[in-house]
Design an enzyme around this catalytic site. Structure first.
Site, PDB file in Angstrom:
ATOM      1  N   SER A  22      -9.792   1.781   2.952  1.00 23.20           N
ATOM      2  CA  SER A  22      -8.944   2.581   2.075  1.00 23.20           C
ATOM      3  C   SER A  22      -7.918   1.772   1.285  1.00 23.20           C
ATOM      4  O   SER A  22      -7.330   2.282   0.334  1.00 23.20           O
ATOM      5  CB  SER A  22      -8.208   3.628   2.921  1.00 23.20           C
ATOM      6  OG  SER A  22      -7.355   3.005   3.866  1.00 23.20           O
ATOM      7  N   SER A  79      -9.978  -0.640   7.110  1.00 24.31           N
ATOM      8  CA  SER A  79      -9.399  -0.428   5.774  1.00 24.31           C
ATOM      9  C   SER A  79      -8.698  -1.632   5.165  1.00 24.31           C
ATOM     10  O   SER A  79      -8.307  -1.590   4.001  1.00 24.31           O
ATOM     11  CB  SER A  79      -8.422   0.750   5.804  1.00 24.31           C
ATOM     12  OG  SER A  79      -9.124   1.961   5.900  1.00 24.31           O
ATOM     13  N   LYS A 135       0.846  -1.198   0.000  1.00 20.54           N
ATOM     14  CA  LYS A 135       0.000   0.000   0.000  1.00 20.54           C
ATOM     15  C   LYS A 135       0.881   1.247   0.000  1.00 20.54           C
ATOM     16  O   LYS A 135       1.909   1.285   0.689  1.00 20.54           O
ATOM     17  CB  LYS A 135      -0.916  -0.028   1.229  1.00 20.54           C
ATOM     18  CG  LYS A 135      -1.964   1.086   1.273  1.00 20.54           C
ATOM     19  CD  LYS A 135      -2.881   0.913   2.483  1.00 20.54           C
ATOM     20  CE  LYS A 135      -3.941   1.995   2.584  1.00 20.54           C
ATOM     21  NZ  LYS A 135      -4.830   1.800   3.753  1.00 20.54           N
TER      22      LYS A 135
END
Length: 485
Positions: free
Chosen positions: A154, A178, A79
């Site tokens: 997210s 997330s 990420k």
């Protein structure tokens, strides 16, 4: 089956038998990226050159007769809020569009040490604020199961990459759901470990008392192997727990006879989609057949988790994001009148709407006249929620709920309704407030869209969650389902 569709442990077997090379796996994943990335858009940065160098190093070890770890040569996506030395790290924000960190996050270093192959940096909601990856400052990511729908957020890019075969494993971060919510929406396994079990050093902070790094995998066996790599004490992180190393694969026993699992009625309330509820009930039935004792329980303070979270998280965010001022790194607006004007213009042009909204919320709740009424009260509610979990775990080995109240929703459907978007995390937020571990795993399809089941456990008891999840997985087909893109 194509190499990009296999699990890490399946690929490891082929590697050790010398039926394939690490470079073969890396090439298969990049070929898959070339096929589908234009449709899915999981990545912000690809690192093919470095990946091929790493894969060749693993192949040299194998050729020299050296033993390799279970994740050596396995492609992993990171990420884009984890620092990667020499590789752009943007947090999907215009304000960090050109930031190249001088060091790597501890989790990234551990991945390198395990000889995993980093494929690239994945898209996300800007600064990890969002539940759909629509808040990225660069582009949308699409759900591999239905390209008109969101992947969740997210960590939407990390979830979509694993689901689409653009990575075998990925790392994300979880502040209020997330990792687990996008894992549910994309039909993969996602885990938020206990707060403090995985180092946050090098993770760009959103809400420091809630953030936690965790993995996305295709199945529970891979999850255990990744936890073996990334968990552990780190002196660089003052919140890192000093616990002895655990081999998480020992919990993959396919036996849950006599285990007690609670289902909080507050998590199965009116807002849950009927088809999601149906799949959760079917999974409960399967767990009962496998010998677990599953019963309804109550977590009376659940309704207060959402408002408490959005006060605590935004307050911490307004403090953490004060460092982006155009002076030290990132976007700097040149046509400013003076220093204060440069601060204002850099921040207003660099941050997206959702980030600005949360900074304003947090600044307001911390302001002199409202601190006691909002922020302090939210901290007290957080304690009550933690006590709910403590009481439940005196009786139960784990708690069970839907991960998300719905399956993946259409892109653009909730963009103009932030409250509706925030409610996507209604089942996941309490876990972050309590600091406990939770795992999401697939439990079926509704209208050909994945449904996720969440298991929540005692602090530092990831093993019990893996045991239950593995048993359910071994007796169902859900983690073997793949989308057609």
């Amino acid at each position: 089956m194509d190499l990009f569709q296999l699990t890490a442990h399946q690929l490891h077997q082929l590697l050790t038998k010398k039926e394939i090379s690490a470079l073969d796996i890396t090439e298969a994943v990049y070929n898959r990226i070339e096929q589908v990335e234009d449709k899915v858009k999981s990545y912000l940065t690809l690192t093919r050159e470095q990946a091929e160098i790493k894969a060749r190093q693993v192949d040299q070890k194998i050729a020299a007769g050296e033993s390799i770890g279970p994740l050596a040569g396995i492609p992993i996506a990171i990420k884009d809020n984890m620092c990667t030395q020499g590789i752009r790290t943007t947090c999907a924000s215009k304000i960090l569009y050109n930031f190249v960190p001088p060091y790597s996050a501890t989790s990234v270093e551990k991945v390198y040490t395990a000889d995993m192959v980093m494929v690239g940096k994945t898209n996300m909601d800007e600064f990890a604020m969002g539940s759909s990856t629509e808040n990225s400052g660069f582009h949308l990511t699409h759900n591999p199961w239905d390209l008109d729908r969101v992947p969740g957020g997210s960590s939407g890019g990390s979830a979509a990459a694993v689901a689409a075969g653009e990575a075998i494993i990925s790392l994300g971060s979880d502040t209020g759901g997330s990792i687990r919510q996008p894992a549910a929406l994309c039909g993969v396994v996602g885990m938020k470990p206990t707060y403090g079990s995985v180092s946050r050093y090098g993770l760009v902070a959103y809400a420091s008392s809630l953030d936690q790094i965790g993995p996305f995998t295709r199945d529970v066996t891979d999850m255990a192997h990744v936890l073996n790599v990334i968990c552990g004490h780190d002196p660089m992180d003052s919140t890192s727990a000093n616990l002895k190393q655990t081999d998480y694969t020992q919990f993959l026993t396919n036996d849950i006879k006599g285990m007690k699992i609670g289902v909080p009625r507050e998590y199965m309330a009116d807002g849950i989609d009927p088809q999601v509820r149906e799949k959760i009930k079917a999974a409960i039935q399967k767990l009962t057949e496998l010998g677990a004792h599953v019963e309804e329980t109550s977590m009376p303070h659940t309704d207060y988790a959402m408002p408490a979270y959005y006060l605590i998280a935004t307050a911490e965010a307004s403090s953490n994001l004060a460092r982006y001022d155009g002076v030290r790194y990132g976007l700097r607006v040149e046509e400013a009148r003076d220093l204060v004007d440069m601060f204002m213009r850099s921040r207003s042009q660099g941050f997206g709407d959702e980030v600005k909204r949360r900074i304003m919320l947090g600044t307001y709740s911390l302001s002199a006249g409202y601190y006691d009424a909002y922020y302090l009260k939210a901290l007290k509610v957080r304690t009550l929620i933690k006590q709910d979990f403590d009481r439940a775990f005196e009786k139960y080995d784990a708690l069970l709920s839907p991960t998300s109240p719905t399956t993946a929703f259409k892109i653009g459907e909730m963009v103009n309704d932030p409250i509706q978007m925030y409610l996507q995390d209604v089942c996941t937020i309490p876990v972050n407030l309590a600091g406990i571990p939770a795992i999401s795993l697939p439990c079926g399809l509704a209208n050909n869209l994945p449904v996720g089941l969440q298991l929540m456990g005692k602090a530092f008891d990831e093993g019990t969650l893996l045991r239950i999840a593995y048993t359910l997985e071994q007796n169902t087909e859900y983690t073997r389902l793949r989308p057609e893109i």
